[in-house]
Design an enzyme around this catalytic site. Structure first.
Site, mmCIF file in Angstrom:
data_model
loop_
_atom_site.group_PDB
_atom_site.id
_atom_site.type_symbol
_atom_site.label_atom_id
_atom_site.label_comp_id
_atom_site.label_asym_id
_atom_site.label_seq_id
_atom_site.Cartn_x
_atom_site.Cartn_y
_atom_site.Cartn_z
ATOM 1 N N GLU A 88 -25.978 -1.025 -16.768
ATOM 2 C CA GLU A 88 -25.219 0.180 -17.109
ATOM 3 C C GLU A 88 -25.431 0.589 -18.560
ATOM 4 O O GLU A 88 -25.560 1.774 -18.871
ATOM 5 C CB GLU A 88 -23.729 -0.034 -16.830
ATOM 6 C CG GLU A 88 -23.329 0.072 -15.366
ATOM 7 C CD GLU A 88 -23.739 -1.131 -14.550
ATOM 8 O OE1 GLU A 88 -23.784 -1.030 -13.308
ATOM 9 O OE2 GLU A 88 -24.025 -2.188 -15.150
ATOM 10 N N HIS A 157 -12.841 -5.332 -9.912
ATOM 11 C CA HIS A 157 -13.431 -4.131 -9.322
ATOM 12 C C HIS A 157 -12.379 -3.086 -8.969
ATOM 13 O O HIS A 157 -12.676 -2.131 -8.242
ATOM 14 C CB HIS A 157 -14.221 -4.488 -8.051
ATOM 15 C CG HIS A 157 -15.413 -5.353 -8.307
ATOM 16 N ND1 HIS A 157 -15.308 -6.688 -8.589
ATOM 17 C CD2 HIS A 157 -16.747 -5.060 -8.318
ATOM 18 C CE1 HIS A 157 -16.516 -7.191 -8.753
ATOM 19 N NE2 HIS A 157 -17.401 -6.229 -8.605
#
Length: 359
Positions: A88, A157
């Protein structure tokens, strides 16, 4: 890895045009899923502007982790739909650099939890450059993907980053609920010269919503303002994303079981915050609850209440405002505990009854 990075770094404003398929035909149906709304919005904006491209993990050959980018690789080619390594920080940095050179990237995070790996690029590079350059250097970029909890994906998450990104000057933060929201807000975000954080909900991707011919138009965009999803006179429920669904269900229960008319406000935009709509609904109903799936401390509801306290709306309140939030714990993995960790219609009903002093 180097070939992918080289591909992006060599992107220029004169991106090669590719053969374009016919426009997606949703007009034959007045129902559209949020997934299709996002997909069609990106496809139409890529048709409209050759500088728009998509970058992220599995966005191309796999059609997106949640199939939001399905068919876009075949339609636009690998120069405009770019698969990346699992980094990322890497691909967000590449995209910000491309935006600073005049391109218009759409960065997909497989989960906004993973955007923490790239937060330096989002906040320190994308959000602050326009100010630090004295208004000379723009950074037109959209960071999008699922935000918050799904089902059984555990603490690392499940976090909601609405308040995190909403606190940053230079960013715009959008949270769609319906297919109309998803299409209109995403198209507006892609055209926006500012960096936009676009927070979707994984559990809404497959939800279908009725849409009008206007929504299906390639020219359709939405302003960054809230929407009254249900008119009411007794209490206002201000919320966003999937909690709009729960709030509408709660409003039905309040109406049928207690004769309470609840107004449901879908915020859609976190930054800028539609203060005028908040003041207007408080003046109308004189009672308010906020609903969000974030942690209770320093959340979106806290900011709404602070804005009310500092505005003329405060004098119109007949009872203290209540916040309905997620639990102040990392999101549990076990379903029974997870169900307790987030608002549902019954939680919202209980809060409304307390504000209205209903036994």
């Amino acid at each position: 890895m180097s070939s992918r990075f080289s591909l992006v770094s060599n992107l220029t404003r004169s991106l090669s045009s590719v053969g374009r398929m016919q426009q997606m035909r949703f007009a034959s149906s007045k129902s559209m899923t949020v997934r299709d709304a996002l997909n069609s919005a990106m496809a139409e904006e890529m048709d409209r502007d050759d500088d728009v491209f998509i970058i992220g993990e599995e966005v191309a050959q796999y059609n997106g982790a949640y199939k939001v980018t399905k068919g876009l690789l075949d339609r636009f080619g690998e120069r405009r739909v770019v698969d990346t390594p699992i980094t990322e920080m890497g691909f967000a940095g590449l995209a910000v650099g491309a935006a600073l050179k005049g391109l218009k990237p759409i960065v997909e995070f497989m989960s906004f939890n993973f955007s923490m790996q790239a937060i330096d690029h989002v906040v320190n590079s994308a959000a602050k450059t326009y100010y630090m350059s004295g208004g000379v250097q723009t950074c037109q970029i959209v960071f999008r993907g699922p935000n918050g909890a799904a089902v059984g994906v555990a603490a690392q998450h499940s976090q909601d980053y609405t308040a995190w990104y909403g606190s940053i000057p230079g960013l715009k933060v959008l949270c769609p609920y319906s297919a109309e929201d998803a299409r209109g807000l995403l198209k507006a975000a892609i055209r926006d010269p500012n960096p936009v954080v676009f927070l979707e909900n994984e559990l809404l991707y497959g939800e279908s919503f009725e849409v009008s011919e206007e929504v299906l138009s390639p020219d359709f965009t939405l302003p960054y303002t809230s929407k009254v999803e249900r008119e009411g006179t007794d209490i206002s429920i201000i919320t966003y994303s999937r909690n709009v669904q729960f709030s509408l269900a709660a409003a039905e229960i309040l109406d049928k079981q207690y004769g309470v008319s609840a107004e449901v406000i879908n915020m859609r935009s976190i930054r800028p915050l539609d203060i005028d709509a908040i003041i207007k609904t408080v003046k109308k109903t004189n009672h308010l609850i906020t609903v969000e799936a974030t942690f209770p401390a320093f959340g979106v509801g806290s900011e709404i209440i602070a804005q009310i306290m500092e505005s003329e709306a405060f004098d119109h309140l007949d009872a203290p405002v209540q916040r309905v939030t997620g639990a102040d714990v990392p999101t549990p993995y076990a379903k029974e505990l997870e169900d307790f960790a987030f608002p549902d219609p019954d939680t919202i009903v209980r809060a409304a009854k307390q504000v209205l002093s209903i036994e």
